[in-house]
Design a protein around this motif. Structure first.
Motif, PDB file in Angstrom:
ATOM      1  N   ARG A 384      17.237  12.502  25.156  1.00 42.61           N
ATOM      2  CA  ARG A 384      17.757  13.190  23.967  1.00 42.61           C
ATOM      3  C   ARG A 384      17.817  12.203  22.796  1.00 42.61           C
ATOM      4  O   ARG A 384      18.274  11.081  22.952  1.00 42.61           O
ATOM      5  N   VAL A 385      17.344  12.630  21.646  1.00 37.99           N
ATOM      6  CA  VAL A 385      17.347  11.767  20.461  1.00 37.99           C
ATOM      7  C   VAL A 385      18.083  12.466  19.329  1.00 37.99           C
ATOM      8  O   VAL A 385      18.131  13.706  19.258  1.00 37.99           O
ATOM      9  N   SER A 386      18.647  11.654  18.452  1.00 37.55           N
ATOM     10  CA  SER A 386      19.395  12.174  17.305  1.00 37.55           C
ATOM     11  C   SER A 386      18.609  11.965  16.027  1.00 37.55           C
ATOM     12  O   SER A 386      17.771  11.061  15.933  1.00 37.55           O
ATOM     13  N   GLN A 387      18.861  12.790  15.051  1.00 38.97           N
ATOM     14  CA  GLN A 387      18.190  12.680  13.762  1.00 38.97           C
ATOM     15  C   GLN A 387      18.341  11.270  13.211  1.00 38.97           C
ATOM     16  O   GLN A 387      19.430  10.716  13.150  1.00 38.97           O
ATOM     17  N   GLY A 388      17.200  10.664  12.824  1.00 40.67           N
ATOM     18  CA  GLY A 388      17.220   9.316  12.280  1.00 40.67           C
ATOM     19  C   GLY A 388      17.108   8.210  13.310  1.00 40.67           C
ATOM     20  O   GLY A 388      17.043   7.035  12.948  1.00 40.67           O
ATOM     21  N   GLN A 389      17.064   8.549  14.601  1.00 43.06           N
ATOM     22  CA  GLN A 389      17.001   7.526  15.646  1.00 43.06           C
ATOM     23  C   GLN A 389      15.621   6.869  15.684  1.00 43.06           C
ATOM     24  O   GLN A 389      14.596   7.533  15.556  1.00 43.06           O
ATOM     25  N   ASN A 390      15.603   5.570  15.896  1.00 46.32           N
ATOM     26  CA  ASN A 390      14.345   4.823  16.000  1.00 46.32           C
ATOM     27  C   ASN A 390      13.665   5.175  17.317  1.00 46.32           C
ATOM     28  O   ASN A 390      14.221   4.959  18.391  1.00 46.32           O
ATOM     29  N   ILE A 391      12.441   5.724  17.232  1.00 48.16           N
ATOM     30  CA  ILE A 391      11.724   6.120  18.443  1.00 48.16           C
ATOM     31  C   ILE A 391      10.463   5.290  18.667  1.00 48.16           C
ATOM     32  O   ILE A 391       9.818   5.398  19.714  1.00 48.16           O
ATOM     33  N   GLY A 392      10.101   4.452  17.704  1.00 49.85           N
ATOM     34  CA  GLY A 392       8.904   3.631  17.848  1.00 49.85           C
ATOM     35  C   GLY A 392       8.619   2.859  16.589  1.00 49.85           C
ATOM     36  O   GLY A 392       9.453   2.790  15.677  1.00 49.85           O
ATOM     37  N   ARG A 393       7.378   2.275  16.542  1.00 46.03           N
ATOM     38  CA  ARG A 393       6.999   1.483  15.380  1.00 46.03           C
ATOM     39  C   ARG A 393       5.549   1.796  14.984  1.00 46.03           C
ATOM     40  O   ARG A 393       4.715   2.088  15.843  1.00 46.03           O
ATOM     41  N   ILE A 394       5.290   1.719  13.680  1.00 48.66           N
ATOM     42  CA  ILE A 394       3.948   1.992  13.168  1.00 48.66           C
ATOM     43  C   ILE A 394       2.931   1.042  13.802  1.00 48.66           C
ATOM     44  O   ILE A 394       3.205  -0.138  14.016  1.00 48.66           O
ATOM     45  N   GLY A 395       1.752   1.603  14.105  1.00 45.07           N
ATOM     46  CA  GLY A 395       0.691   0.792  14.687  1.00 45.07           C
ATOM     47  C   GLY A 395      -0.680   1.243  14.228  1.00 45.07           C
ATOM     48  O   GLY A 395      -0.824   1.926  13.212  1.00 45.07           O
ATOM     49  N   GLN A 396      -1.680   0.916  15.050  1.00 46.01           N
ATOM     50  CA  GLN A 396      -3.066   1.262  14.734  1.00 46.01           C
ATOM     51  C   GLN A 396      -3.791   1.643  16.027  1.00 46.01           C
ATOM     52  O   GLN A 396      -4.968   1.352  16.203  1.00 46.01           O
ATOM     53  N   THR A 397      -3.079   2.310  16.930  1.00 51.45           N
ATOM     54  CA  THR A 397      -3.664   2.686  18.213  1.00 51.45           C
ATOM     55  C   THR A 397      -4.387   4.023  18.084  1.00 51.45           C
ATOM     56  O   THR A 397      -4.099   4.820  17.186  1.00 51.45           O
ATOM     57  N   GLY A 398      -5.323   4.276  18.996  1.00 52.33           N
ATOM     58  CA  GLY A 398      -6.085   5.524  18.947  1.00 52.33           C
ATOM     59  C   GLY A 398      -7.112   5.497  17.841  1.00 52.33           C
ATOM     60  O   GLY A 398      -7.628   4.444  17.467  1.00 52.33           O
ATOM     61  N   TRP A 399      -7.437   6.662  17.294  1.00 47.17           N
ATOM     62  CA  TRP A 399      -8.425   6.764  16.223  1.00 47.17           C
ATOM     63  C   TRP A 399      -7.761   6.478  14.883  1.00 47.17           C
ATOM     64  O   TRP A 399      -7.373   7.389  14.148  1.00 47.17           O
ATOM     65  N   ALA A 400      -7.636   5.230  14.562  1.00 49.37           N
ATOM     66  CA  ALA A 400      -6.997   4.825  13.309  1.00 49.37           C
ATOM     67  C   ALA A 400      -7.793   3.682  12.692  1.00 49.37           C
ATOM     68  O   ALA A 400      -8.133   2.708  13.377  1.00 49.37           O
ATOM     69  N   THR A 401      -8.112   3.799  11.434  1.00 45.42           N
ATOM     70  CA  THR A 401      -8.874   2.756  10.742  1.00 45.42           C
ATOM     71  C   THR A 401      -7.962   1.696  10.141  1.00 45.42           C
ATOM     72  O   THR A 401      -8.432   0.670   9.657  1.00 45.42           O
ATOM     73  N   GLY A 402      -6.661   1.930  10.150  1.00 43.24           N
ATOM     74  CA  GLY A 402      -5.696   0.986   9.610  1.00 43.24           C
ATOM     75  C   GLY A 402      -4.309   1.357  10.087  1.00 43.24           C
ATOM     76  O   GLY A 402      -4.085   2.465  10.600  1.00 43.24           O
ATOM     77  N   PRO A 403      -3.344   0.466   9.957  1.00 42.19           N
ATOM     78  CA  PRO A 403      -1.979   0.756  10.406  1.00 42.19           C
ATOM     79  C   PRO A 403      -1.333   1.862   9.580  1.00 42.19           C
ATOM     80  O   PRO A 403      -1.295   1.780   8.351  1.00 42.19           O
ATOM     81  N   HIS A 404      -0.855   2.886  10.249  1.00 43.53           N
ATOM     82  CA  HIS A 404      -0.140   3.973   9.572  1.00 43.53           C
ATOM     83  C   HIS A 404       0.487   4.874  10.635  1.00 43.53           C
ATOM     84  O   HIS A 404       0.210   4.742  11.839  1.00 43.53           O
ATOM     85  N   LEU A 405       1.326   5.793  10.185  1.00 45.53           N
ATOM     86  CA  LEU A 405       1.902   6.801  11.075  1.00 45.53           C
ATOM     87  C   LEU A 405       1.287   8.152  10.750  1.00 45.53           C
ATOM     88  O   LEU A 405       1.284   8.584   9.592  1.00 45.53           O
ATOM     89  N   HIS A 406       0.751   8.824  11.772  1.00 42.97           N
ATOM     90  CA  HIS A 406       0.293  10.206  11.620  1.00 42.97           C
ATOM     91  C   HIS A 406       1.409  11.098  12.145  1.00 42.97           C
ATOM     92  O   HIS A 406       1.826  11.001  13.292  1.00 42.97           O
ATOM     93  N   PHE A 407       1.904  11.989  11.274  1.00 41.00           N
ATOM     94  CA  PHE A 407       3.063  12.817  11.594  1.00 41.00           C
ATOM     95  C   PHE A 407       2.691  14.289  11.489  1.00 41.00           C
ATOM     96  O   PHE A 407       2.095  14.730  10.502  1.00 41.00           O
TER      97      PHE A 407
END
Length: 461
Positions: A384-407
């Motif tokens: 269970r997670v609460s609004q605003g809780q840290n769930i991870g960190r930005i990266g460049q894994t998968g199909w990504a040409t640069g570091p960013h978050l896809h939301f």
């Protein structure tokens, strides 16, 4: 008669020679008085500067020396030295003690060999540490403080010198809260204004969340915009302690954007029970500011690709972008935009490291948010997670040409525009029973915000 006049003349000449200033004063007074009025006559007594001087020399006997036992006690008296600093990830035992003004090979050896001391101090950046030393710079006591969770407690490492040598222990103690005021004016960026006012980043992040429904913090701030804030700080043993888990709550805030004022305060209904007693932010006249979803899963960033058609950077075709991309360096914290349960946390095709969070069903069905291309995942499936809780960190894994978050935001599996969804707000009107307590608190917060604004004015003047 002539002899008498001659004698008087000689006396006057002698007086003029010895006291020229005084005689001049008499003549001036006589002339100013026109000779017809009364006037004072200066005294022709001896000038003190002409009096003889005499030097007196007298021998003074010193006090008797203190008794032997008093002198011995003074010789045995020792003072203690105190110093504080912050640990660094590169610290060795010797480097840390040297920075604390301690020269004690035995203490350094103990820190290197003792598992509790080594784990609490070495390789741990940002921990508050204080030391007590003798006047010969030997360690008497060392204390380090840090937090590891959001329980409201902190850990205290204590290393002490005893008759048997050094000992170590770790204690748990509650953090204490104090209230602080701050204000700033934006000349360049919000972060720079906050830094100038010495307001913690966590406080500014909360303020952004509070007003994000009314203010565009990514591109709508202007030079001259100003803010005031009343917030809590958490302390360990009366000392400020740093860390992501120790930012106190914003109690009230005022933000003037392009000349328009926005105000908010935290209120917890004392008459409510259960989930209704969770607390929320309201305007000072009682309108709820709680949004079901945060406007952005990343703080202090900007959108690089919106919910629209775009030329895919990897597939090289025009394709509908079914989410929103947020720029940010690798390692930037990512937070969940609403309360929920982790539905999936792991690796998935082009998403790379990805987290799915299932939120409480809305009137239109199930709601799910997706956080992709992460460099780090901080939650597990079923958590269970609460609004605003840290769930991870930005990266460049998968199909990504640069570091960013896809939301992404999905309703019953269908993709929706996350920015539009974020504008949805929970309307939690105040109950009639809570209104008197709210009005009393609002009156107090108005005074505190006015005091916070005066802090900046006073410093500017």
């Amino acid at each position: 008669m002539n002899n008498r006049l001659l004698a008087i003349g000689n006396v006057l000449a002698s007086l003029i020679h010895r006291h020229p200033k005084r005689v001049s004063a008499v003549v001036a007074a006589f002339m100013l008085g026109g000779g017809g009025g009364a006037f004072a006559v200066a005294s022709f007594g001896p000038d003190p500067s002409d009096l003889p001087t005499r030097q007196v020399l007298e021998a003074v006997q010193p006090l008797a020396a203190p008794p032997t036992e008093q002198a011995d006690a003074l010789d045995l008296h020792h003072f203690r030295l105190f110093r504080s600093d912050t640990t660094r990830s590169s610290d060795s035992a010797d480097a840390l003690l040297k920075r604390l003004g301690i020269a004690d090979a035995g203490a350094a050896a103990f820190i290197r060999k003792d598992a509790t001391a080594r784990q609490g101090l070495l390789g741990r950046a940002g921990r508050s540490v204080s030391a007590e030393a003798s006047d010969t710079h030997e360690l008497l006591k060392l204390t380090a403080r840090w937090t590891t969770d959001t329980s409201g407690n902190f850990q205290r490492l204590v290393i002490e010198k005893t008759a048997q040598g050094f000992s170590s222990r770790v204690e748990t103690a509650p953090l204490s809260a104090s209230t602080r005021l701050g204000s700033g004016t934006i000349n360049s960026t919000l972060v720079e204004a906050a830094d100038a006012a010495r307001i913690p980043d966590g406080v500014i992040s909360q303020m952004v969340d509070i007003f994000s429904g009314d203010i565009d913090f990514h591109g709508g701030l202007h030079k001259g915009d100003r803010f005031s804030v009343v917030y809590q700080t958490l302390e360990a043993d009366g000392e400020p302690i740093s860390g992501a888990n120790v930012t106190g709550r914003v109690l009230s805030a005022d933000f003037v954007n392009k000349g328009k004022e926005f105000q908010a305060m935290w209120f917890q209904d004392p008459t409510a029970t259960g989930a209704a007693n969770k607390g929320s932010y309201y305007t000072l006249d009682g309108r709820s500011l709680h949004h079901a979803y945060l406007k952005s899963p990343v703080e202090f960033t900007h959108i690089t690709s919106g919910f629209s058609m775009r030329y895919h950077p990897i597939l090289h075709i025009w394709k509908k972008h079914l989410g929103v991309d947020y720029a940010g360096p690798i390692g930037t914290p990512v937070r969940t935009v609403a309360d929920g349960v982790v539905e999936f946390a792991g690796v998935q095709n082009g998403y790379g490291n990805v987290v799915y969070v299932l939120h409480r069903p809305g009137p239109d069905g199930s709601h799910t948010t997706v956080y992709a291309h992460l460099s780090q995942i901080n939650v597990k499936k079923g958590e269970r997670v609460s609004q605003g809780q840290n769930i991870g960190r930005i990266g460049q894994t998968g199909w990504a040409t640069g570091p960013h978050l896809h939301f992404e935001y999905r309703v019953n599996g269908a993709y929706e525009d996350p920015v539009a969804i974020a504008q949805q707000s929970d309307t939690a009107p105040l109950s009639a029973a809570a209104r008197p307590a709210f009005d009393r608190l609002a009156a107090s917060m108005r005074l505190q915000l006015a005091a916070a604004a005066s802090v900046q004015q006073a410093s500017a003047q």
